[in-house]
Design a protein around this motif. Structure first.
Motif, PDB file in Angstrom:
ATOM      1  N   VAL A   1      35.662  51.844  46.193  1.00  0.00           N
ATOM      2  CA  VAL A   1      35.768  50.856  45.112  1.00  0.00           C
ATOM      3  C   VAL A   1      35.445  51.567  43.801  1.00  0.00           C
ATOM      4  O   VAL A   1      34.327  52.054  43.620  1.00  0.00           O
ATOM      5  N   PHE A   2      36.422  51.642  42.905  1.00  0.00           N
ATOM      6  CA  PHE A   2      36.264  52.387  41.652  1.00  0.00           C
ATOM      7  C   PHE A   2      35.597  53.756  41.919  1.00  0.00           C
ATOM      8  O   PHE A   2      34.619  54.125  41.274  1.00  0.00           O
ATOM      9  N   ASN A   3      36.137  54.415  42.911  1.00  0.00           N
ATOM     10  CA  ASN A   3      35.707  55.774  43.281  1.00  0.00           C
ATOM     11  C   ASN A   3      34.327  55.864  43.933  1.00  0.00           C
ATOM     12  O   ASN A   3      33.822  56.962  44.141  1.00  0.00           O
ATOM     13  N   TYR A   4      33.700  54.740  44.247  1.00  0.00           N
ATOM     14  CA  TYR A   4      32.445  54.760  45.004  1.00  0.00           C
ATOM     15  C   TYR A   4      32.752  54.457  46.470  1.00  0.00           C
ATOM     16  O   TYR A   4      33.383  53.435  46.773  1.00  0.00           O
ATOM     17  N   ALA A   5      32.312  55.340  47.351  1.00  0.00           N
ATOM     18  CA  ALA A   5      32.542  55.125  48.785  1.00  0.00           C
ATOM     19  C   ALA A   5      31.646  53.977  49.249  1.00  0.00           C
ATOM     20  O   ALA A   5      30.426  54.009  49.038  1.00  0.00           O
ATOM     21  N   LEU A   6      32.241  52.960  49.877  1.00  0.00           N
ATOM     22  CA  LEU A   6      31.488  51.758  50.226  1.00  0.00           C
ATOM     23  C   LEU A   6      30.363  52.052  51.217  1.00  0.00           C
ATOM     24  O   LEU A   6      29.313  51.415  51.184  1.00  0.00           O
ATOM     25  N   ASN A   7      30.555  53.036  52.087  1.00  0.00           N
ATOM     26  CA  ASN A   7      29.498  53.298  53.083  1.00  0.00           C
ATOM     27  C   ASN A   7      28.370  54.171  52.528  1.00  0.00           C
ATOM     28  O   ASN A   7      27.226  54.021  52.908  1.00  0.00           O
ATOM     29  N   LYS A   8      28.699  55.032  51.554  1.00  0.00           N
ATOM     30  CA  LYS A   8      27.667  55.967  51.066  1.00  0.00           C
ATOM     31  C   LYS A   8      27.071  55.552  49.727  1.00  0.00           C
ATOM     32  O   LYS A   8      25.944  55.897  49.405  1.00  0.00           O
ATOM     33  N   GLN A   9      27.868  54.858  48.898  1.00  0.00           N
ATOM     34  CA  GLN A   9      27.373  54.442  47.567  1.00  0.00           C
ATOM     35  C   GLN A   9      27.520  52.927  47.464  1.00  0.00           C
ATOM     36  O   GLN A   9      28.160  52.406  46.538  1.00  0.00           O
ATOM     37  N   ALA A  10      26.911  52.248  48.446  1.00  0.00           N
ATOM     38  CA  ALA A  10      27.151  50.801  48.595  1.00  0.00           C
ATOM     39  C   ALA A  10      26.746  50.008  47.353  1.00  0.00           C
ATOM     40  O   ALA A  10      27.484  49.121  46.915  1.00  0.00           O
ATOM     41  N   ASN A  11      25.595  50.324  46.763  1.00  0.00           N
ATOM     42  CA  ASN A  11      25.138  49.524  45.617  1.00  0.00           C
ATOM     43  C   ASN A  11      26.103  49.623  44.440  1.00  0.00           C
ATOM     44  O   ASN A  11      26.479  48.610  43.844  1.00  0.00           O
ATOM     45  N   GLN A  12      26.496  50.860  44.132  1.00  0.00           N
ATOM     46  CA  GLN A  12      27.424  51.046  43.007  1.00  0.00           C
ATOM     47  C   GLN A  12      28.762  50.367  43.287  1.00  0.00           C
ATOM     48  O   GLN A  12      29.345  49.731  42.421  1.00  0.00           O
ATOM     49  N   ALA A  13      29.235  50.508  44.534  1.00  0.00           N
ATOM     50  CA  ALA A  13      30.525  49.906  44.887  1.00  0.00           C
ATOM     51  C   ALA A  13      30.436  48.380  44.810  1.00  0.00           C
ATOM     52  O   ALA A  13      31.279  47.729  44.190  1.00  0.00           O
ATOM     53  N   MET A  14      29.377  47.803  45.402  1.00  0.00           N
ATOM     54  CA  MET A  14      29.264  46.339  45.476  1.00  0.00           C
ATOM     55  C   MET A  14      29.068  45.710  44.096  1.00  0.00           C
ATOM     56  O   MET A  14      29.458  44.577  43.867  1.00  0.00           O
ATOM     57  N   ARG A  15      28.444  46.449  43.190  1.00  0.00           N
ATOM     58  CA  ARG A  15      28.250  45.937  41.831  1.00  0.00           C
ATOM     59  C   ARG A  15      29.585  45.615  41.150  1.00  0.00           C
ATOM     60  O   ARG A  15      29.673  44.780  40.265  1.00  0.00           O
ATOM     61  N   ASN A  16      30.617  46.315  41.588  1.00  0.00           N
ATOM     62  CA  ASN A  16      31.944  46.119  40.980  1.00  0.00           C
ATOM     63  C   ASN A  16      32.751  45.010  41.637  1.00  0.00           C
ATOM     64  O   ASN A  16      33.879  44.748  41.240  1.00  0.00           O
ATOM     65  N   ILE A  17      32.185  44.409  42.703  1.00  0.00           N
ATOM     66  CA  ILE A  17      32.963  43.439  43.481  1.00  0.00           C
ATOM     67  C   ILE A  17      32.464  42.014  43.273  1.00  0.00           C
ATOM     68  O   ILE A  17      31.264  41.753  43.306  1.00  0.00           O
ATOM     69  N   GLY A  18      33.403  41.081  43.087  1.00  0.00           N
ATOM     70  CA  GLY A  18      33.091  39.654  43.095  1.00  0.00           C
ATOM     71  C   GLY A  18      33.863  39.031  44.251  1.00  0.00           C
ATOM     72  O   GLY A  18      34.996  39.437  44.527  1.00  0.00           O
ATOM     73  N   VAL A  19      33.241  38.066  44.935  1.00  0.00           N
ATOM     74  CA  VAL A  19      33.875  37.532  46.143  1.00  0.00           C
ATOM     75  C   VAL A  19      33.942  36.007  46.128  1.00  0.00           C
ATOM     76  O   VAL A  19      32.978  35.345  45.734  1.00  0.00           O
ATOM     77  N   VAL A  20      35.082  35.473  46.561  1.00  0.00           N
ATOM     78  CA  VAL A  20      35.178  34.047  46.875  1.00  0.00           C
ATOM     79  C   VAL A  20      35.606  33.959  48.332  1.00  0.00           C
ATOM     80  O   VAL A  20      36.708  34.367  48.688  1.00  0.00           O
ATOM     81  N   PHE A  21      34.697  33.474  49.172  1.00  0.00           N
ATOM     82  CA  PHE A  21      34.973  33.404  50.603  1.00  0.00           C
ATOM     83  C   PHE A  21      35.814  32.173  50.931  1.00  0.00           C
ATOM     84  O   PHE A  21      35.880  31.214  50.158  1.00  0.00           O
ATOM     85  N   GLN A  22      36.404  32.218  52.127  1.00  0.00           N
ATOM     86  CA  GLN A  22      37.245  31.102  52.587  1.00  0.00           C
ATOM     87  C   GLN A  22      36.414  29.811  52.665  1.00  0.00           C
ATOM     88  O   GLN A  22      36.834  28.759  52.222  1.00  0.00           O
ATOM     89  N   GLN A  23      35.215  29.919  53.248  1.00  0.00           N
ATOM     90  CA  GLN A  23      34.315  28.763  53.325  1.00  0.00           C
ATOM     91  C   GLN A  23      33.424  28.774  52.095  1.00  0.00           C
ATOM     92  O   GLN A  23      32.866  29.800  51.756  1.00  0.00           O
ATOM     93  N   SER A  24      33.273  27.621  51.478  1.00  0.00           N
ATOM     94  CA  SER A  24      32.445  27.554  50.274  1.00  0.00           C
ATOM     95  C   SER A  24      31.000  27.963  50.594  1.00  0.00           C
ATOM     96  O   SER A  24      30.468  27.624  51.645  1.00  0.00           O
ATOM     97  N   THR A  25      30.399  28.711  49.686  1.00  0.00           N
ATOM     98  CA  THR A  25      29.005  29.112  49.893  1.00  0.00           C
ATOM     99  C   THR A  25      28.113  28.540  48.786  1.00  0.00           C
ATOM    100  O   THR A  25      27.027  29.040  48.536  1.00  0.00           O
ATOM    101  N   LEU A  26      28.599  27.481  48.122  1.00  0.00           N
ATOM    102  CA  LEU A  26      27.769  26.841  47.085  1.00  0.00           C
ATOM    103  C   LEU A  26      26.725  25.962  47.747  1.00  0.00           C
ATOM    104  O   LEU A  26      26.974  25.400  48.825  1.00  0.00           O
ATOM    105  N   ASP A  27      25.567  25.823  47.099  1.00  0.00           N
ATOM    106  CA  ASP A  27      24.555  24.877  47.572  1.00  0.00           C
ATOM    107  C   ASP A  27      24.881  23.518  46.948  1.00  0.00           C
ATOM    108  O   ASP A  27      24.762  23.327  45.731  1.00  0.00           O
TER     109      ASP A  27
END
Ligand SMILES: Nc1ncnc2c1ncn2[C@@H]1O[C@H](COP(=O)(O)OP(=O)(O)OP(=O)(O)O)[C@@H](O)[C@H]1O
Length: 244
Positions: free
Chosen positions: A64-90
């Protein structure tokens, strides 16, 4: 120069003996709305779970943006926003509270969180609903809250797993349009998974997934010429038809 937002190389995943993803490779550039079309059981949710680290690949690489998801997980995940199939709102929290928790989870200072909540809710025409409980919102508004939340930490790659599921036709179309504007105006890359052919346009980049395998990948118009198909429904049924 355009940068790679997401690069997937030879990704495989098994549930026991069952192969859910088979040597999948995909590249998505920044600012691109990328459609992933697949029937039930194609492997869409499995892919999303691998991209968000809910599952661990059997083999393959995700960058993700040149960060390997398994080795640089924090940097990679910081760049990702997710909307899951099932709502996760409270449902029992207000719109603003749902977003504030997300901001806190991402370590954003409370004052900045308040500013961003206002910005995101304004963007999605929800500013006047900020103190309302999510339970009182309709399905379309809830989805918009999820998108606003997914954008709060300013990711550059959005992953949307059947984000329009359960919405009526007009609300679906409006959500889909909104996403396209985000990609065009803000350079955000979006991976939009769906089993609804009408959500994909002829100038989109597309991956057709079936049985965990990529059946076709590229710009829709190019794929139509390549496979001599008159439109996307025809191409989809041509590629996914079981062999006689
Ligand atoms: N927890 C599980 N255990 C065993 N097999 C599973 C599991 N989850 C999914 N599968 C299988 O893996 C394959 C891919 O499923 P997946 O849910 O990723 O597909 P999908 O494209 O998201 O389908 P849908 O559109 O129905 O949500 C299917 O054959 C499915 O039956």
């Amino acid at each position: 120069m355009t940068h790679s937002a997401l690069s997937i190389k030879n990704l495989s995943y098994y549930y026991g003996e069952r192969c859910a993803l088979n040597e999948l490779s995909v590249d998505i550039a920044e600012g691109v709305f990328f459609g992933l079309l697949g029937p039930n059981g194609a492997g869409k949710t499995t892919l999303m779970s691998l991209l968000t680290r809910l599952l661990k690949p059997a083999s393959g690489e995700i960058t993700v943006f040149n960060y390997a998801l398994n080795k640089q997980a924090n940097q990679a995940m910081r760049n990702i926003g997710v909307v899951f199939q099932q709502s996760t709102l409270d449902l029992d929290l207000s719109v603003a509270q749902n977003l504030a928790y997300h901001g806190a989870l991402h370590g954003i200072a409370p004052k900045e969180v308040r500013i961003r909540i206002q910005q995101e809710l304004t963007r999605f025409d929800l500013a006047d609903r900020r103190h309302e409980r999510v339970r009182n919102l309709n399905g379309g508004h809830r989805r918009r809250v999820e998108l606003a939340r997914a954008l709060l930490h300013r990711p550059k790659l959005l992953l949307l797993d059947e984000a329009s599921a359960g919405l009526d036709i007009d609300t679906r179309a409006s959500l889909n349009r909104h996403l396209r504007h985000l990609c065009r105006d803000e350079g955000i890359a979006a991976l939009w998974t769906t089993h609804l052919i009408e959500e994909i346009h002829e100038d989109d980049q597309l991956l057709i997934l079936n049985g965990g395998r990529s059946l076709a990948q590229g710009q829709v118009q190019t794929l139509l010429s390549k496979h001599d198909a008159k439109n996307l429904p025809a191409l989809f049924s041509q590629l996914t038809r079981p062999a006689a």
